[in-house]
Design a protein around this motif. Structure first.
Motif: not given
Length: 164
Positions: A58-69, A100-105
């Motif tokens: 989830r975008m909100t979880d990713l923002a928290e993991n990265l510690r960014i707005a 947010a989903v990681l692609t093969e690229a």
């Protein structure tokens, strides 16, 4: 109330840490841009997504993991979508949330960038510290971080970045 000024030793320690934070982030960013054509933030996004279940967060979880707005993350993800490294999807069961989903690229880009990044981290941090110093450094960083993000953090004028 009189401020509790830093002692001379505390001031040296603080300035060393502050300088380290700035110079290390710049070195990591410059190495990744030169060798892999991505920023340190892009690399960090790819790392967190690669480690997530089904390589999506989830975008909100990713923002928290990265510690960014969240707004900064949204802009970053948009740029990474242009590179083909990630894509966004609606979250099943929560129409307001996006994944947010990681692609093969994106996985390929991460696999190509990782060796140079790890080599720099090892050479500028871990090769310069004894195992005991590395452990103590990690513990000290965790304590300071918990003081800023944990339940006993001081009341600040603004909320944590990922909650903005």
């Amino acid at each position: 109330m009189q401020p509790r000024w830093l002692s001379a030793q505390e001031q040296r320690t603080w300035r060393s840490f502050s300088d380290l934070s700035l110079v290390l982030e710049d070195a990591l960013d410059r190495q990744l841009r030169h060798d892999a054509g991505m920023s340190h933030l892009n690399y960090s996004v790819l790392v967190f997504l690669s480690e997530a279940p089904e390589q999506r967060l989830r975008m909100t979880d990713l923002a928290e993991n990265l510690r960014i707005a969240r707004t900064r993350l949204s802009y970053t993800i948009a740029r990474m979508e242009e590179e083909g490294w990630v894509r966004r999807e609606e979250s099943p069961g929560d129409r307001r949330a996006q994944l947010a989903v990681l692609t093969e690229a994106g996985m390929t880009a991460l696999e190509e960038a990782a060796p140079g990044h790890v080599a720099l981290v090892r050479s500028v941090v871990f090769d310069r510290l004894t195992p005991e110093q590395a452990r103590a450094f990690g513990e000290a960083c965790a304590i300071v971080l918990a003081g800023l993000t944990g339940p006993e953090r001081p009341a600040l004028a603004v909320d944590l970045p990922w909650r903005r």
